[in-house]
Design a protein around this motif. Structure first.
Motif, PDB file in Angstrom:
ATOM      1  N   ASP A 448    -126.525 -77.505  82.747  1.00  0.00           N
ATOM      2  CA  ASP A 448    -126.205 -76.140  82.318  1.00  0.00           C
ATOM      3  C   ASP A 448    -125.745 -76.087  80.860  1.00  0.00           C
ATOM      4  N   VAL A 449    -125.809 -74.884  80.301  1.00  0.00           N
ATOM      5  CA  VAL A 449    -125.254 -74.629  78.971  1.00  0.00           C
ATOM      6  C   VAL A 449    -124.087 -73.656  79.118  1.00  0.00           C
ATOM      7  N   LEU A 450    -123.311 -73.524  78.063  1.00  0.00           N
ATOM      8  CA  LEU A 450    -122.161 -72.631  78.086  1.00  0.00           C
ATOM      9  C   LEU A 450    -122.565 -71.192  77.808  1.00  0.00           C
ATOM     10  N   ASP A 451    -121.831 -70.295  78.432  1.00  0.00           N
ATOM     11  CA  ASP A 451    -121.973 -68.862  78.158  1.00  0.00           C
ATOM     12  C   ASP A 451    -121.884 -68.622  76.650  1.00  0.00           C
ATOM     13  N   THR A 452    -122.773 -67.791  76.131  1.00  0.00           N
ATOM     14  CA  THR A 452    -122.764 -67.480  74.692  1.00  0.00           C
ATOM     15  C   THR A 452    -121.406 -66.957  74.243  1.00  0.00           C
ATOM     16  N   TRP A 453    -120.707 -66.219  75.130  1.00  0.00           N
ATOM     17  CA  TRP A 453    -119.402 -65.670  74.737  1.00  0.00           C
ATOM     18  C   TRP A 453    -118.363 -66.779  74.560  1.00  0.00           C
ATOM     19  N   PHE A 454    -118.617 -67.971  75.086  1.00  0.00           N
ATOM     20  CA  PHE A 454    -117.691 -69.080  74.877  1.00  0.00           C
ATOM     21  C   PHE A 454    -117.694 -69.477  73.401  1.00  0.00           C
ATOM     22  N   SER A 455    -118.890 -69.644  72.840  1.00  0.00           N
ATOM     23  CA  SER A 455    -118.973 -70.030  71.426  1.00  0.00           C
ATOM     24  C   SER A 455    -118.546 -68.882  70.511  1.00  0.00           C
ATOM     25  N   SER A 456    -118.930 -67.643  70.867  1.00  0.00           N
ATOM     26  CA  SER A 456    -118.534 -66.526  70.006  1.00  0.00           C
ATOM     27  C   SER A 456    -117.046 -66.214  70.145  1.00  0.00           C
ATOM     28  N   GLY A 457    -116.417 -66.642  71.254  1.00  0.00           N
ATOM     29  CA  GLY A 457    -114.973 -66.481  71.388  1.00  0.00           C
ATOM     30  C   GLY A 457    -114.209 -67.326  70.385  1.00  0.00           C
ATOM     31  N   LEU A 458    -114.849 -68.359  69.868  1.00  0.00           N
ATOM     32  CA  LEU A 458    -114.234 -69.230  68.857  1.00  0.00           C
ATOM     33  C   LEU A 458    -114.573 -68.793  67.432  1.00  0.00           C
ATOM     34  N   TRP A 459    -115.281 -67.677  67.290  1.00  0.00           N
ATOM     35  CA  TRP A 459    -115.889 -67.291  66.015  1.00  0.00           C
ATOM     36  C   TRP A 459    -114.917 -67.265  64.837  1.00  0.00           C
ATOM     37  N   PRO A 460    -113.749 -66.618  64.928  1.00  0.00           N
ATOM     38  CA  PRO A 460    -112.853 -66.619  63.760  1.00  0.00           C
ATOM     39  C   PRO A 460    -112.411 -68.028  63.359  1.00  0.00           C
ATOM     40  N   LEU A 461    -112.331 -68.931  64.335  1.00  0.00           N
ATOM     41  CA  LEU A 461    -111.939 -70.304  64.039  1.00  0.00           C
ATOM     42  C   LEU A 461    -113.087 -71.103  63.436  1.00  0.00           C
ATOM     43  N   THR A 462    -114.261 -71.054  64.090  1.00  0.00           N
ATOM     44  CA  THR A 462    -115.381 -71.867  63.607  1.00  0.00           C
ATOM     45  C   THR A 462    -115.869 -71.395  62.250  1.00  0.00           C
ATOM     46  N   CYS A 463    -115.769 -70.086  61.975  1.00  0.00           N
ATOM     47  CA  CYS A 463    -116.186 -69.584  60.660  1.00  0.00           C
ATOM     48  C   CYS A 463    -115.339 -70.180  59.539  1.00  0.00           C
ATOM     49  N   LEU A 464    -114.128 -70.622  59.883  1.00  0.00           N
ATOM     50  CA  LEU A 464    -113.210 -71.170  58.887  1.00  0.00           C
ATOM     51  C   LEU A 464    -113.057 -72.687  59.001  1.00  0.00           C
ATOM     52  N   GLY A 465    -113.948 -73.330  59.772  1.00  0.00           N
ATOM     53  CA  GLY A 465    -114.010 -74.786  59.771  1.00  0.00           C
ATOM     54  C   GLY A 465    -113.261 -75.504  60.870  1.00  0.00           C
ATOM     55  N   TRP A 466    -112.627 -74.774  61.812  1.00  0.00           N
ATOM     56  CA  TRP A 466    -111.953 -75.444  62.927  1.00  0.00           C
ATOM     57  C   TRP A 466    -112.970 -76.269  63.722  1.00  0.00           C
ATOM     58  N   PRO A 467    -112.613 -77.458  64.246  1.00  0.00           N
ATOM     59  CA  PRO A 467    -111.250 -77.961  64.466  1.00  0.00           C
ATOM     60  C   PRO A 467    -110.627 -78.713  63.307  1.00  0.00           C
ATOM     61  N   ASP A 468    -111.347 -78.861  62.195  1.00  0.00           N
ATOM     62  CA  ASP A 468    -110.715 -79.484  61.029  1.00  0.00           C
ATOM     63  C   ASP A 468    -109.667 -78.538  60.447  1.00  0.00           C
ATOM     64  N   LYS A 469    -108.645 -79.082  59.854  1.00  0.00           N
ATOM     65  CA  LYS A 469    -107.646 -78.258  59.165  1.00  0.00           C
ATOM     66  C   LYS A 469    -108.124 -78.018  57.737  1.00  0.00           C
ATOM     67  N   SER A 470    -109.197 -77.251  57.649  1.00  0.00           N
ATOM     68  CA  SER A 470    -109.837 -77.018  56.361  1.00  0.00           C
ATOM     69  C   SER A 470    -108.972 -76.132  55.476  1.00  0.00           C
ATOM     70  N   ALA A 471    -109.292 -76.135  54.180  1.00  0.00           N
ATOM     71  CA  ALA A 471    -108.575 -75.282  53.235  1.00  0.00           C
ATOM     72  C   ALA A 471    -108.778 -73.814  53.595  1.00  0.00           C
ATOM     73  N   ASP A 472    -110.006 -73.481  54.024  1.00  0.00           N
ATOM     74  CA  ASP A 472    -110.290 -72.096  54.406  1.00  0.00           C
ATOM     75  C   ASP A 472    -109.460 -71.680  55.618  1.00  0.00           C
ATOM     76  N   LEU A 473    -109.358 -72.582  56.612  1.00  0.00           N
ATOM     77  CA  LEU A 473    -108.596 -72.258  57.816  1.00  0.00           C
ATOM     78  C   LEU A 473    -107.126 -72.020  57.468  1.00  0.00           C
ATOM     79  N   GLN A 474    -106.578 -72.841  56.605  1.00  0.00           N
ATOM     80  CA  GLN A 474    -105.176 -72.701  56.244  1.00  0.00           C
ATOM     81  C   GLN A 474    -104.924 -71.470  55.377  1.00  0.00           C
ATOM     82  N   ARG A 475    -105.922 -71.084  54.587  1.00  0.00           N
ATOM     83  CA  ARG A 475    -105.719 -69.938  53.696  1.00  0.00           C
ATOM     84  C   ARG A 475    -106.065 -68.602  54.336  1.00  0.00           C
ATOM     85  N   PHE A 476    -107.109 -68.566  55.160  1.00  0.00           N
ATOM     86  CA  PHE A 476    -107.648 -67.283  55.614  1.00  0.00           C
ATOM     87  C   PHE A 476    -107.420 -66.970  57.102  1.00  0.00           C
TER      88      PHE A 476
END
Length: 916
Positions: A448-476
């Motif tokens: 099986d694959v994951l529900d699309t809403w699972f990945s889009s539920g992480l959208w604000p985080l993944t757009c800023l580089g999570w799970p890394d503690k990126s500069a963008d994540l820390q600033r924005f």
């Protein structure tokens, strides 16, 4: 100074300016310590095209982002697209069918290759369409929910939830979409009421002549019944609990159980058939009473081998008809009653979902939901409109566990491996080579694959580089705004809140702004089947992006359905044309007014708040421009884009264009005193600069094109989108606007005595001019006809003001003269009068009007209006008409009746004036 073309042509401006903005890097947030403002674009389907909902979302978000950018914040608007698991898989499968094959025949690896090929070929269209709309997205930070960054984030989230006991695998009843062959979550099932039936069936009680009559809305599922439930307190059936009934058509014997939770003694017969494999409530009854699970409907939506042979292979609808006929033939059908059904439809494919038991993956949501409820209650995240908070709380407080597994091939494959040796599951951040429990290499990854809403539920985080503690994540992070449709508050917003707080340690956004759905011009949801879909790109090509954006901004404050109006889009195209022509007039009169002259004007008028050199109209328009800028800034901060757009529209159309530009001509004409000309030029340049800044977030293209040609200081920003927004600040106790150049002492300017007097004079000027024009129009006199108009007032202050405004009224109303009557002078006998504050405006009619002919004309118009009003009144009072006519037809009729009543009063008053 470069001139503007005689006609505004959006197609020649918009793509050129957008390319310049994008290539110059203006969409990227500036580095530094300034406050941040982050918005993530709700990711559209990768194969999608811009529709009106997308256009509304992008317009609202771009307006707010541009405004914040101009307010000096590091504004970041993050773009991206969703891999759209079900939608993309359906499209690729259709393509395979056309080729005479299927996904099963080509295999998983080839299917995934085809899906990526489809994505590369068809993806990106909506991104180019967002560009055409003017969306100032930071394309350098583009995300795709299946790209390496997102894929790593999704895997980390799944593994962490599994390790924390919040992801688990269980055998449960789920919503099955037999058309797309996958499980769905509760939120992906749309419940609709429809007409159905309630069938009463007789089940013989074993070892007696008694029968139990059960009522059901799904007679075909009786083939899988494993019990009949009654209420343990029901005196009719209490003695039967523990005995068995014999199922008609199958002969299977099933127990009679007492269940106070499922059974309502007052509904139907008080006896309920129990089919644990095909009903969510029955499934829970089955667990409570340890009932068998007999599945009679397969994943294709057809009856399977557990049903009697004559029903096997039939669809649910076919089986219902056949089973009812067989029950009637067997004498087991007692009666049929009409009944309203609440059926669950797949939002993806539109088919009625089947409850089926299955092994699936779930997220335990209650522990995730509780902190998000507190976050909204405490105001850490604010939901607008505020009444939507109640919807949010109701859902989150009663949330069910979330089925996250999908029986698809396109998507994030679940990182879990099943061991055939020990039967246990290994979950890992990296692909394992052996079972973590027994060491066996006989492991296979979950299909099986994951529900699309699972990945889009992480959208604000993944757009800023999570799970890394990126500069963008820390600033924005957290982001400032999540703006989307109210209909996905639970699908997406709630899941982002849960994941954002759990993985990011804070709310994912400070504000949730929910807009409404854009409906077709017929007031119904847009649908290709109804033929009421409106293509935003067609509107952009015809009217320009700014016209569509302005229209959508005016609708952004509504919390009900937005009924689309093409006529209003065209109306805002006319507004853009009016603004363009006004700018052409201004620029033609500013050819000899450069940066040095502008600096001198600002130093005296703006920095020192000295309005002494300015004419009445200049003082008035400068004050109104400053007030409009302050009002729009305040309305933007309240997310009232509709009121902001209306405010600036009214100022530009009526005050700036209809009144000020006409008044300014006297000081701009050849031969006008140089000081007066310079003062009006400075006001003209300053006001147009303010207007372009205020309008830019809503209509970025035309404002940039005009602003580039306005006189401005040499050190001004290269683009209007980087210029400061006229946002009020308090400095040393005084309200100011901190723009490029001198600080604008707006508080002092607005409070200055000359400004206050000028505003009172302009109010009187508008009223006097409007009254004179109305009187001429009432008697069908040509607007250019020069006539004498009299003004009568005994108030010395009003008389002085009329004398002061005399030349301006004569000019604007095109009068022969405006004469101030003596205090006790009698008005002409044959005259028409309009009353304005403290004064009468009188039009002598002798020699201007043929009274007999005018009375005849007015009588004819009066009779015509009365006849139409009577007919319309009778129609609106007719119950038959009101019961059948669409709501918009009734509304138009009622509005027209109000107009007619006003016309009747006006016509009768005019006729009375003429002795009729």
């Amino acid at each position: 100074m470069e001139k503007l073309n005689s006609v505004y042509e959006p197609q020649a401006v918009e793509s050129r300016l957008y390319s310049w903005w994008r290539d110059a890097g203006y969409f990227q947030p500036a580095p530094g310590e300034q406050p941040t403002y982050t918005v993530v674009l709700p990711p559209p389907n990768v194969t999608g095209r811009l529709h009106m909902g997308h256009a509304l979302t992008a317009t609202i978000e771009d307006t707010l982002v541009r405004w914040r950018r101009m307010c000096g914040e590091a504004a970041l608007w993050l773009p991206g697209t969703d891999h759209a698991g079900i939608s993309t898989q359906v499209m690729v499968e259709r393509q395979l069918v056309k080729e005479g094959t299927s996904r099963e025949q080509v295999g998983r690896e080839e299917f995934i290759r085809r899906a990526w090929e489809w994505t590369r070929e068809h993806g990106g269209i909506i991104d180019r369409q967002h560009e055409a709309l003017g969306a100032s997205l930071d394309w350098s930070r583009y995300r795709f929910t299946l790209d390496p960054v997102s894929s790593r984030a999704v895997r980390e989230a799944f593994v962490r939830l599994y390790e924390d006991g919040l992801v688990y695998r269980a055998f449960r009843l789920i919503n099955w979409d037999w058309a797309s062959q996958t499980a769905l979550s509760d939120l992906e099932v749309e419940h609709r009421e429809s007409d159905g039936s309630l069938w009463h069936l007789a089940y013989p009680v074993e070892g007696s002549d008694d029968v139990l009559v059960v009522a059901t809305t799904r007679p075909e599922t009786m083939l899988g019944d494993t019990a009949v439930a009654v209420h343990p307190d029901d005196p009719r059936y209490r003695h039967l609990i523990g005995r068995r009934v014999i199922l008609p058509l199958t002969g299977r014997k099933v127990p009679i159980v007492g269940d106070p939770i499922l059974v309502d003694m007052n509904f139907g017969t008080g006896a309920v058939k129990v089919t644990p494999a095909h009903d969510f409530n029955d499934f829970e009854v089955g667990k409570r009473h340890d009932l068998d699970l007999v599945v009679v409907i397969d994943k294709r939506g057809k009856l399977n081998e557990n049903a009697p042979e004559r029903f096997r292979g039939l669809s649910v609808a076919e089986a219902r008809e056949a089973v009812v006929a067989a029950l009637a033939e067997a004498g087991a059908l007692i009666k049929v009653e009409p009944h309203k059904l609440n059926l669950g439809y797949s939002q993806r494919t539109g088919v009625v979902c089947e409850p089926l038991p299955s092994d699936q993956w779930f997220v335990r949501t209650k522990p995730l939901a509780e902190p998000t409820i507190e976050a909204v209650r405490s105001g850490r995240t604010k939901i607008l409109p505020e009444h939507r908070e109640g919807d949010y709380f109701r859902w989150m407080e009663n949330i069910h566990d979330w089925c996250i597994s999908r029986q698809l091939w396109w998507g994030h494959r679940i990182p879990a491996w099943h061991c055939s040796a020990c039967g246990k599951i290994t979950v890992g951040r990296e692909d394992p080579t052996a079972c973590a429990h027994c060491g066996s290499t006989a492991i296979e990854q979950d299909h099986d694959v994951l529900d699309t809403w699972f990945s889009s539920g992480l959208w604000p985080l993944t757009c800023l580089g999570w799970p890394d503690k990126s500069a963008d994540l820390q600033r924005f992070y957290p982001t400032g705004l999540m703006e989307t449709g109210w209909d996905i508050l639970f699908f997406w917003v709630a899941r982002m809140m849960m994941f954002g707080m759990y993985f990011g340690g804070d709310v994912p956004f400070r504000t949730v702004f929910l807009h409404s759905m854009v409906l077709g011009e017929d007031g119904r949801k847009m649908s290709k089947m109804r033929g009421n879909v409106v293509d935003p790109m067609e509107l952009i090509e015809k009217y320009g992006a700014d016209s569509l954006r302005f229209y959508l901004s005016t609708m952004a404050g509504q919390d009900q359905g937005i009924v689309f109006s093409r006529a209003r889009v065209e109306g805002y195209r006319n507004f853009c044309n009016k603004l363009w022509n006004a700018a052409r007039f201004a620029l033609m009169n500013l050819e000899d007014f450069g940066p040095e002259e502008l600096a001198a004007y600002r130093a005296q008028v703006i920095e020192k708040a000295d309005v002494g050199p300015l004419a009445i109209a200049d003082r008035w328009i400068l004050a109104r421009a400053l007030e409009t800028a302050i009002a729009v800034d305040d309305l933007f901060s309240q997310y009232r884009l509709d009121l902001a757009a209306h405010t600036v529209y009214q100022f530009v159309w009526y005050e700036l264009c209809d009144w000020y530009l006409e008044l300014a001509k006297s000081n701009l004409r050849e031969g006008a005193p140089p000081a007066d000309r310079r003062a009006t030029q400075g006001t003209l340049a300053t006001v147009f600069d303010l207007v372009m800044r205020v309008l830019h977030p809503i209509v970025p293209f035309i404002t940039e094109e005009i602003w580039q040609r306005l006189p401005r200081p040499a050190d001004a920003p290269a683009s209007l989108m980087l210029a400061p927004f006229p946002r009020p600040r308090t400095r040393d106790g005084e309200k100011v606007l901190e723009l490029d150049g001198p600080v604008q002492r707006v508080g002092a300017i607005l409070a200055e005595e000359g400004t206050l007097r000028a505003r009172e004079d302009m109010t009187a000027l508008v009223e006097l001019t409007t009254a004179a024009r109305s009187l001429k129009a009432e008697f069908k006199l040509p607007p250019a006809k020069r006539v004498e108009v009299l003004v009568r007032s005994e108030d010395p202050e009003i008389r002085a003001r009329v004398a002061r405004l005399h030349p301006l009224v004569v000019h604007l109303a095109k009068l022969q003269q405006l004469r101030l009557m003596e205090p006790h002078e009698a008005a002409p006998k044959e005259a028409a009068t309009e009353v304005v504050r403290g004064a009468e405006v009188i039009l002598p009619l002798a020699g201007l009007v043929d009274f007999a002919a005018e009375r005849a004309r007015l009588s004819k118009d009066l009779e015509k209006a009365r006849k139409e009003a009577d007919g319309l009144t009778a129609k609106l009072q007719n119950p038959g008409f009101r019961g059948k006519a669409p709501a918009d037809v009734i509304a138009r009729g009622e509005a027209r009746l109000v107009e007619l009543k006003g016309d009747l009063e006006r016509l009768q008053a005019t006729l009375t004036r003429l002795g009729g």
